[in-house]
Design a protein around this motif. Structure first.
Motif, PDB file in Angstrom:
ATOM      1  N   ASP A 504      51.811  30.217  37.792  1.00 35.54           N
ATOM      2  CA  ASP A 504      53.194  30.574  38.126  1.00 35.54           C
ATOM      3  C   ASP A 504      53.386  30.830  39.619  1.00 35.54           C
ATOM      4  N   CYS A 505      52.375  31.379  40.241  1.00 30.93           N
ATOM      5  CA  CYS A 505      52.532  31.823  41.626  1.00 30.93           C
ATOM      6  C   CYS A 505      51.469  31.179  42.518  1.00 30.93           C
ATOM      7  N   ARG A 506      51.926  30.491  43.510  1.00 36.65           N
ATOM      8  CA  ARG A 506      50.954  29.950  44.457  1.00 36.65           C
ATOM      9  C   ARG A 506      50.552  31.032  45.438  1.00 36.65           C
ATOM     10  N   ILE A 507      49.388  30.882  45.970  1.00 35.86           N
ATOM     11  CA  ILE A 507      48.958  31.824  46.991  1.00 35.86           C
ATOM     12  C   ILE A 507      49.059  31.160  48.356  1.00 35.86           C
ATOM     13  N   LEU A 508      48.331  30.069  48.528  1.00 38.05           N
ATOM     14  CA  LEU A 508      48.357  29.364  49.810  1.00 38.05           C
ATOM     15  C   LEU A 508      49.722  28.719  50.029  1.00 38.05           C
ATOM     16  N   GLY A 509      50.157  28.722  51.279  1.00 36.27           N
ATOM     17  CA  GLY A 509      51.378  28.000  51.611  1.00 36.27           C
ATOM     18  C   GLY A 509      52.644  28.818  51.478  1.00 36.27           C
ATOM     19  N   GLU A 510      52.547  30.065  50.994  1.00 35.04           N
ATOM     20  CA  GLU A 510      53.735  30.913  50.941  1.00 35.04           C
ATOM     21  C   GLU A 510      53.888  31.649  52.277  1.00 35.04           C
ATOM     22  N   ASP A 511      54.945  32.471  52.358  1.00 36.46           N
ATOM     23  CA  ASP A 511      55.089  33.323  53.553  1.00 36.46           C
ATOM     24  C   ASP A 511      53.812  34.114  53.761  1.00 36.46           C
ATOM     25  N   GLU A 512      53.504  34.363  55.002  1.00 34.51           N
ATOM     26  CA  GLU A 512      52.229  35.015  55.275  1.00 34.51           C
ATOM     27  C   GLU A 512      52.090  36.363  54.559  1.00 34.51           C
ATOM     28  N   GLY A 513      53.180  37.132  54.507  1.00 32.63           N
ATOM     29  CA  GLY A 513      53.121  38.433  53.835  1.00 32.63           C
ATOM     30  C   GLY A 513      52.774  38.270  52.366  1.00 32.63           C
ATOM     31  N   LEU A 514      53.383  37.297  51.740  1.00 37.42           N
ATOM     32  CA  LEU A 514      53.141  37.061  50.316  1.00 37.42           C
ATOM     33  C   LEU A 514      51.730  36.534  50.098  1.00 37.42           C
ATOM     34  N   VAL A 515      51.292  35.663  50.979  1.00 39.52           N
ATOM     35  CA  VAL A 515      49.910  35.169  50.889  1.00 39.52           C
ATOM     36  C   VAL A 515      48.962  36.360  50.889  1.00 39.52           C
ATOM     37  N   GLN A 516      49.242  37.276  51.801  1.00 36.15           N
ATOM     38  CA  GLN A 516      48.337  38.413  51.948  1.00 36.15           C
ATOM     39  C   GLN A 516      48.364  39.308  50.702  1.00 36.15           C
ATOM     40  N   ALA A 517      49.570  39.568  50.191  1.00 35.17           N
ATOM     41  CA  ALA A 517      49.693  40.438  49.021  1.00 35.17           C
ATOM     42  C   ALA A 517      49.030  39.794  47.803  1.00 35.17           C
ATOM     43  N   ARG A 518      49.285  38.505  47.606  1.00 31.33           N
ATOM     44  CA  ARG A 518      48.697  37.822  46.441  1.00 31.33           C
ATOM     45  C   ARG A 518      47.183  37.688  46.590  1.00 31.33           C
ATOM     46  N   THR A 519      46.731  37.515  47.803  1.00 31.51           N
ATOM     47  CA  THR A 519      45.288  37.469  48.022  1.00 31.51           C
ATOM     48  C   THR A 519      44.657  38.795  47.605  1.00 31.51           C
ATOM     49  N   ALA A 520      45.342  39.879  47.987  1.00 31.34           N
ATOM     50  CA  ALA A 520      44.833  41.196  47.620  1.00 31.34           C
ATOM     51  C   ALA A 520      44.770  41.339  46.102  1.00 31.34           C
ATOM     52  N   LEU A 521      45.812  40.873  45.431  1.00 32.33           N
ATOM     53  CA  LEU A 521      45.844  40.942  43.970  1.00 32.33           C
ATOM     54  C   LEU A 521      44.697  40.132  43.373  1.00 32.33           C
ATOM     55  N   ALA A 522      44.533  38.909  43.857  1.00 35.10           N
ATOM     56  CA  ALA A 522      43.485  38.037  43.325  1.00 35.10           C
ATOM     57  C   ALA A 522      42.114  38.664  43.546  1.00 35.10           C
ATOM     58  N   LYS A 523      41.967  39.243  44.715  1.00 36.83           N
ATOM     59  CA  LYS A 523      40.695  39.855  45.039  1.00 36.83           C
ATOM     60  C   LYS A 523      40.385  41.014  44.081  1.00 36.83           C
ATOM     61  N   ALA A 524      41.414  41.784  43.792  1.00 37.34           N
ATOM     62  CA  ALA A 524      41.232  42.908  42.866  1.00 37.34           C
ATOM     63  C   ALA A 524      40.841  42.401  41.482  1.00 37.34           C
ATOM     64  N   VAL A 525      41.484  41.324  41.047  1.00 36.05           N
ATOM     65  CA  VAL A 525      41.150  40.775  39.726  1.00 36.05           C
ATOM     66  C   VAL A 525      39.697  40.310  39.704  1.00 36.05           C
ATOM     67  N   ALA A 526      39.297  39.617  40.761  1.00 39.79           N
ATOM     68  CA  ALA A 526      37.912  39.149  40.829  1.00 39.79           C
ATOM     69  C   ALA A 526      36.950  40.332  40.743  1.00 39.79           C
ATOM     70  N   GLN A 527      37.340  41.415  41.403  1.00 41.04           N
ATOM     71  CA  GLN A 527      36.491  42.603  41.385  1.00 41.04           C
ATOM     72  C   GLN A 527      36.342  43.149  39.972  1.00 41.04           C
ATOM     73  N   VAL A 528      37.468  43.233  39.263  1.00 42.08           N
ATOM     74  CA  VAL A 528      37.408  43.771  37.903  1.00 42.08           C
ATOM     75  C   VAL A 528      36.610  42.848  36.994  1.00 42.08           C
TER      76      VAL A 528
END
Length: 544
Positions: A504-528
């Motif tokens: 549903d949500c792309r990470i790369l190619g979005e506004d930089e702020g959104l890229v950063q926020a979604r990256t953080a989310l993805a990173k957290a999921v990977a951690q869990v």
RNA sequence: GCGCCCGUAGCUCAACUGGAUAGAGCAACGGCCUUCUAAGCCGUAGGUUACAGGUUCGACUCCUGUCGGGCGUACCA
């Protein structure tokens, strides 16, 4: 969140003039239907009987007096027969997401068993042959329960209990001797009920290499038995290590004979009139503890049955100062457990400190057909062979994915299937996929400030965060119930919510702020995911 | 015979320990790749929770009984 909601409800309940005993446990659950909110409590329904009022009225009064932090809870509703439904505030989700990012590999740890010392006894296969798939379920269950308990704060020791003195071991020694003689070209026959497995020949060969024919005239079996025991134990430990399992201690049953605790136990039973002599044997009055029949403790031959050392062993564990002792064993041993409890109770120990994890049998399904096994007859599949076929990750996963209390069908074809049919890959794949994205983000961006998590407002994002932050509760419940499969079910949910988000949500190619926020989310999921897989003893590859 | 466990979609299993409309995977059918891994995603179909009673605001879950399966029921471990 659960404990927070419990706390504010409890606060509100003070209005009712109830004694402590009248207040039922405040249950907080995740509703099946999303429109019922993020958490729900049935407290009003449970109080209806006590307060003699209808549940909706009670719910209204509770909600009226509810003081909650608006940064955590956005809305409280009463629904259906009297459920109180809570909706989380967005800020709460962001705060929790931040907590995941801050706590990293420690996210999910709780302190509920802080300071508790637990002895977990498992595997405990006698050294008569290689570990089989049945032992495999035991080993993996035990080790994973240990990890779960460690995550809830306990200090866990893993112990392997074994017996190298009984009839089985004599047969083993005799079998090795036979093969040894055969290796040297002599006539010899396996004893009745001897061990037929190929590994007996390996041991015999090792003896030939070591001693040549010097043992031919050896009448006793001690040499053969000892060699067998040491080689088999080496083999067992190697197998366990392959599955990421390391025991802290090995306890030889012989110890409770040598230190006199067996005699002491029998004497104590006699003093309390719980033991008596009949037909030359010594009996334990298990009928006093609700059994149909009394049980033999010492045979007329003077040899104790296994129950007696078992009781002494459990007393020994408690003497070592453990707050709790947990045994893992197959359903075929279930009958002895009550006797052990009765025994230690009679010796003055608290039987509540002993707990068991019982698991049902494993059926290996090969080429669509079930495979029957017996260690002695050697038509078994060893754990090593199983891992040769499917690897350690899949072996662990398959042993853990079902409730311990149901029969487990281990379908080798399904386990071998790459991808599609195989649930292990689904979890690992989600993890690897995230890392692939993280690598790309790292190449293309360099962020200077902290991410603005408030940008995560998509439905898939909220859902993903909500699932992710349930992780500590899941560990807690899996540890308490000693049911690792709950964690697996949860991780599958999490991986599934992530892939939905990914689509549903792309990470790369979005506004930089959104890229950063979604990256953080993805990173957290990977951690869990990594934390969860770590508890299961399964690898979390960053690339597949 | 007695005791313990189990019986949920065609198959393998979940269901937060009594909660709201019982969910996944596989198998079946239909759709989705010139953009971050399609080992993926979306949708359709599939159920009298073995059966019969009971308990209560509410039952897959607790109780009783019946049927079916597994494991025990040794002076074997």
């Amino acid at each position: 969140m659960k404990s927070y909601l419990r706390q504010i409800i409890r606060q509100s309940l003070t209005q009712f003039d109830l004694s402590e005993d009248d207040i039922p446990e405040i249950q907080i659950e995740k509703p099946n239907q999303p429109e019922h909110g993020d958490s729900a409590s049935n407290i009003a329904l449970n109080l209806a009987g006590v307060l003699k009022d209808n549940p909706r009225n009670i719910a209204e009064q509770i909600v009226e007096n509810l003081n909650y932090d608006e940064r955590k809870v956005a809305a409280v509703e009463i629904a259906g027969p009297g459920f109180i439904n809570f909706r989380y505030a967005e800020n709460y989700l962001f705060d929790e997401l931040q907590a995941v990012l801050d706590q990293e590999q420690d996210f999910g740890k709780t302190t509920s068993l802080d300071g508790q010392r637990i002895l977990l006894e498992f595997v405990s296969a006698n050294p008569t042959g290689p570990l089989t798939v049945g032992h495999g379920r035991n080993a993996v269950l035990g080790d994973t329960v240990a990890r779960l308990l460690e995550w809830t704060g306990a200090e866990v020791d893993r112990e392997y209990y074994f017996n190298n003195a009984g009839r089985q071991m004599r047969k083993l020694g005799q079998s090795v001797r036979t093969r040894y003689l055969q290796e040297l070209g002599q006539e010899a026959e396996l004893p009745e009920d001897g061990y037929e497995g190929e590994y007996i020949r390996d041991i015999a060969q090792a003896l030939v290499e070591e001693h040549g024919d010097k043992l031919v005239d050896e009448e006793g079996i001690t040499v053969f038995k000892e060699k067998a025991e040491s080689m088999i134990f080496e083999d067992i430990q190697a197998t366990l290590q392959r599955m990421n399992i390391k025991m802290d201690s090995f306890f030889n049953e012989q110890e409770v004979y040598d230190d006199g605790s067996i005699e002491k136990a029998v004497e104590a039973f006699r003093e309390k009139d719980l033991a008596y002599d009949k037909d030359g044997a010594t009996w334990f009055r298990t009928t006093n503890f609700g059994k149909d029949k009394d049980t033999v403790l010492i045979k007329s031959t003077g040899e104790p049955t296994y129950r007696l050392p078992d009781i002494a062993y459990h007393a020994n564990k408690l003497d070592r100062g453990y707050d709790q002792c947990i045994d893992v064993f197959g359903a075929d041993h279930i009958d002895t457990y009550p006797d052990v409890l009765s025994g230690i109770q009679a010796l003055g120990y608290d039987p509540d400190k002993v707990d068991v994890v019982v698991y049902q049998f494993v059926t290996i399904v090969k080429e669509g057909k079930p495979f029957k096994m017996s260690t002695r007859k050697a038509n078994f599949i060893t754990l090593d062979e199983l891992m040769d076929e499917v690897g350690s990750d899949i072996t662990r996963f398959f042993f853990l994915m079902r409730s311990p209390n149901t029969h487990l069908e281990f379908d080798i074809a399904e386990a071998q299937a790459e991808g599609e049919k195989n649930p292990v890959f689904y979890l690992q794949y989600a993890h690897a996929r995230i890392h692939s994205i993280l690598r790309k983000v790292e190449d293309e961006y360099s962020f200077e400030n902290d991410p603005n998590l408030g940008l995560l407002s998509h439905e898939s994002e909220s859902k993903l965060i909500k699932t992710m932050i349930r992780f500590p509760e899941m560990i807690q419940s899996a540890a308490e119930s000693r049911e690792p499969h709950r964690l697996i079910n949860y991780l599958e949910d999490l991986a599934s919510d992530f892939t939905s988000f990914y689509h549903d949500c792309r990470i790369l190619g979005e506004d930089e702020g959104l890229v950063q926020a979604r990256t953080a989310l993805a990173k957290a999921v990977a951690q869990v995911l990594a934390n969860g897989l770590g508890i299961l003893g399964i690898s979390a590859p960053e690339q597949m």
